[in-house]
Write a protein that holds these residues in place. Structure first.
Motif, PDB file in Angstrom:
ATOM      1  N   ASP A  98       6.633  -0.469  -1.036  1.00  0.00           N
ATOM      2  CA  ASP A  98       5.782  -0.709   0.134  1.00  0.00           C
ATOM      3  C   ASP A  98       6.347  -0.046   1.386  1.00  0.00           C
ATOM      4  N   ARG A 145       6.869   3.155   2.976  1.00  0.00           N
ATOM      5  CA  ARG A 145       6.326   4.501   2.739  1.00  0.00           C
ATOM      6  C   ARG A 145       7.412   5.579   2.819  1.00  0.00           C
ATOM      7  N   SER A 174       1.764  -0.088  -3.181  1.00  0.00           N
ATOM      8  CA  SER A 174       1.499  -1.495  -3.506  1.00  0.00           C
ATOM      9  C   SER A 174       1.288  -1.599  -5.006  1.00  0.00           C
ATOM     10  N   GLY A 175       1.283  -2.834  -5.510  1.00  0.00           N
ATOM     11  CA  GLY A 175       1.073  -3.032  -6.934  1.00  0.00           C
ATOM     12  C   GLY A 175      -0.293  -2.565  -7.386  1.00  0.00           C
ATOM     13  N   ASP A 200      -2.291  -0.381  -5.920  1.00  0.00           N
ATOM     14  CA  ASP A 200      -2.329   1.077  -5.793  1.00  0.00           C
ATOM     15  C   ASP A 200      -1.619   1.724  -6.981  1.00  0.00           C
ATOM     16  N   MET A 223       7.948  -6.524  -2.933  1.00  0.00           N
ATOM     17  CA  MET A 223       6.722  -6.050  -2.284  1.00  0.00           C
ATOM     18  C   MET A 223       5.781  -7.223  -2.027  1.00  0.00           C
ATOM     19  N   GLY A 253       2.257  -9.351  -1.854  1.00  0.00           N
ATOM     20  CA  GLY A 253       1.168  -9.400  -2.836  1.00  0.00           C
ATOM     21  C   GLY A 253       1.733  -9.402  -4.234  1.00  0.00           C
ATOM     22  N   ASP A 277       4.442  -8.413  -6.600  1.00  0.00           N
ATOM     23  CA  ASP A 277       5.806  -7.890  -6.501  1.00  0.00           C
ATOM     24  C   ASP A 277       6.127  -6.991  -7.695  1.00  0.00           C
TER      25      ASP A 277
END
Length: 526
Positions: A411, A413, A435-436, A438, A457, A459, A461
C-alpha cells in the motif's frame, strides 16, 4: 531528665532500621534498650528531642518517644520533621502514653502524623517488642519500595538518554541522504557523476538498517526469542569475516589492525552469522573509541582447558573502573565518551554479551583507566576435536538471476514502485499493485509466478491475500514472499500459516531476495 548510668550500646549493623528512642527518664531508656536489644531490635537513645530529630534525618526504622517529650511545642516539632520525609517514606512513630485520658500533646501528634501508634504505660514487654517488630517490617517494605523507585528512575533516565541518542543517530544518516537527494533533483548528472551520491545514500541507508536491526536483536534476545543456527565453524574464518565487516570503520579512523591467530585449527559449534556479529561489534566498538591513528589488536588463543580465548585490545579512551561492571547493561554508556564514538546506540555490547552467553561462553572487559585503552575477552567452548574439512565461517553470498513474472503488492506506492523498478532492472517482468483487491485483479491477467506481498495493508492484509492467491485456480504453484516490517516470532508463525514460502524484512536485502527466488526456482525445477 534525671541522671542515670551511661548506656553502652553495640555498633549498629543497619542505621536505617534502628529505633530512635527518647523516654521520660534515663532509667527507662536503659531498661527499654536492654529489653529491645535482647529481642534483636537495635536502638539508639537520644538525649533530647532536637537530637532525635537530627538523627531522624540520617535514617531510622521507627521512633519510640514518651508522651512527656511531646509537651509544649514538642509534638508540633516532631510532626513538622516527619512531614518533610520523601513520598515513599511513612516513618512509624510509637508514643508511650501515660495511663488515663488523652492529652493535648498526643492529639496534636496524631493529627500531624499519619503513622502513629499509641501504647499506654505500663506496657508488657511482649507487646512493646511486637509493636516495634510490626513497625520495622513495614519500614523494610518502604525501603524496598524506595529501591524499586530508584531503579525505575534510573531505568527511565537511561531510556531517556537512549532515545535522545537514537534520535541523534537516525538524524545523522538522514542529513546526507536529504542533501544527496536535493542535489540529484536539482542538478542533471551523468551516471558516472551521480554514482558517488548513490554510493553515499547506500552507505547511509545501510547504517540506518543496522541501527534498527540492533534494536530488534536486543528485543528478541531479552525475550528469549532468538534461535541459533548451529554448525561447525573455523574460528579464524569467523574472525576474518568480522574484520572484513569492520574494515571500513578501521580505514576511516586510519587505525593499525593486527590479527594474531596462534592456532588456525580451532573449531567450535556455533552460529557463524551471530559470532561474526559478536566480533564485528567488538571491533567496531574499539574503532569508535580509539582516536585516529590508534592501534587495535585481535589475539586468538587456546586456553589449554577446552576453550578458545579471543582478546580485542585497543589504544583508545579506556573505561573508568566504576563502569566496568555495567558496560554490558542495556542503555548504559560510559559518561564522557559518547562524543568520542563516531555513531552508535550503545547497545552493541549488550548484544555481544547475550550472543556469547547463548553459545555457552563468557565476555569480560578490563581497562587501566582513562586514555589507557580497553581489552575485551571472549571465551568460547571448543569442539573436542580439531578442525574438520567443511567448517564454515558464515553466510555465503548469492548471485541474482531473476527470470520470474513477479507481482509486487504494497500500500506504500513508493515502496511498491521502487521494488518493481529494481526487479525490472534485474531482468524480471514485474507489475505492482497497491491493495489486496487491486492485486487479485492484476493477478488474473498477469499470472505471476511469484508474488512479493506487504503484510500490514488496510482492508485485505497480506496474509488474507496470500490465502486467496494460493487457492486461485489459475495461479497453481505460485511462490509467495512476505516483505514486511513485522518480524517477531508470532508474526513469522502467522505469516507461515498463511502459506508464504519466505519471510523477508524491510528494507529488502537484494542478496536475501536472490536466495529466496533461487529456492523457488529449485522447487519449481524439482
Amino acid at each position: 531528665m534525671t541522671d542515670g548510668p551511661t548506656i553502652q550500646l553495640p555498633q549498629l549493623r543497619d542505621p536505617q532500621l534502628r529505633v530512635l528512642m527518647r523516654t521520660a527518664t534515663a532509667k527507662d531508656a536503659v531498661m527499654a534498650a536492654a529489653v529491645l536489644l535482647q529481642a534483636g531490635i537495635e536502638t539508639q537513645v537520644c538525649a533530647d528531642l532536637p537530637e532525635l530529630l537530627r538523627e531522624t534525618e540520617r535514617g531510622a526504622g521507627a521512633l519510640l518517644v514518651s508522651e512527656e517529650m511531646l509537651t509544649g511545642s514538642g509534638a508540633t516539632e516532631l510532626a513538622a520533621a516527619v512531614a518533610t520525609q520523601s513520598p515513599w517514606s511513612d516513618l512509624p512513630v510509637l508514643i508511650l502514653a501515660r495511663q488515663g485520658a488523652d492529652s493535648r500533646a498526643i492529639t496534636t501528634a496524631m493529627e500531624g502524623m499519619a503513622n502513629v501508634t499509641v501504647l499506654e504505660r505500663p506496657i508488657r514487654v511482649a507487646s512493646l517488642v511486637s509493636a516495634l517488630r510490626s513497625a520495622l517490617r513495614a519500614r523494610r517494605r518502604q525501603y524496598e519500595l524506595r529501591r524499586i523507585l530508584e531503579d525505575l528512575n534510573e531505568a527511565d533516565r537511561r531510556k531517556t538518554e537512549f532515545l535522545a541518542t537514537l534520535a541523534h543517530e537516525l538524524r545523522n544518516p538522514m542529513a546526507p541522504l536529504s542533501t544527496a537527494l536535493a542535489i540529484l533533483k536539482r542538478k542533471p548528472l551523468t551516471s558516472e557523476a551521480a554514482r558517488p551520491y548513490y554510493d553515499l545514500m547506500g552507505r547511509q541507508l545501510d547504517h540506518m538498517v543496522r541501527l534498527v536491526s540492533d534494536l530488534m536483536e536486543v528485543s528478541r534476545i531479552t525475550r528469549g526469542k532468538i534461535e541459533l543456527q548451529l554448525d561447525e565453524l573455523a574460528l579464524d574464518q569467523v574472525i576474518r569475516g568480522a574484520v572484513e565487516l569492520s574494515r571500513p570503520l578501521m580505514d576511516a579512523g586510519r587505525h593499525t589492525l593486527g590479527v594474531h591467530v596462534a592456532d588456525a585449527s580451532l573449531a567450535l559449534k556455533g552460529d557463524g552469522v551471530r559470532l561474526t556479529q559478536v566480533f564485528a561489534n567488538l571491533l567496531n566498538n574499539a574503532a569508535k573509541y580509539t582516536p585516529e591513528g590508534g592501534r587495535i589488536d585481535v589475539f586468538v588463543e587456546h586456553d589449554g582447558h577446552g576453550h578458545a580465548v579471543v582478546r580485542v585490545k585497543d589504544s583508545g579512551v579506556g573505561i573508568p573502573s566504576a563502569m566496568l561492571g555495567a558496560i554490558f547493561d542495556m542503555f548504559v554508556q560510559v559518561s564522557g565518551t559518547a562524543r568520542a564514538a563516531q555513531g552508535g546506540l550503545g547497545i552493541g555490547l549488550t548484544l555481544v554479551k547475550s550472543m556469547v552467553e547463548l553459545h555457552g561462553g563468557t565476555v569480560s572487559a578490563r581497562s587501566d583507566g582513562a586514555n589507557q585503552g580497553s581489552e575485551f575477552t571472549v571465551s568460547l567452548p571448543l569442539l573436542d576435536h580439531g578442525l574438520r574439512a567443511g567448517a564454515k565461517a558464515g553466510a555465503s553470498e548469492a548471485t541474482m538471476a531473476v527470470q520470474h513474472r513477479i507481482l509486487v503488492v504494497d500500500d506504500n506506492r513508493d515502496a511498491a514502485e521502487s521494488l518493481g523498478a529494481l526487479l525490472g532492472l534485474l531482468g524480471a517482468q514485474a507489475t505492482v499493485a497497491f491493495s489486496g483487491l487491486d492485486a487479485l485483479a492484476k493477478a488474473e491477467h498477469f499470472q505471476p509466478s511469484v508474488a512479493i506481498l506487504d503484510i500490514g495493508m488496510p482492508g485485505m492484509d497480506g496474509c488474507e491475500l496470500a490465502r486467496r492467491l494460493r487457492t486461485h485456480p489459475r495461479l497453481h504453484g505460485i511462490g509467495l514472499i512476505a516483505l514486511t516490517g513485522w518480524g517477531q516470532p508470532d508474526d513469522r508463525l502467522r505469516i507461515a500459516q498463511a502459506g508464504f514460502d519466505h519471510h523477508l524484512l524491510k528494507p529488502v536485502d537484494v542478496e536475501e531476495l536472490a536466495v529466496a527466488l533461487q529456492k523457488l526456482d529449485q522447487r519449481g525445477a524439482a
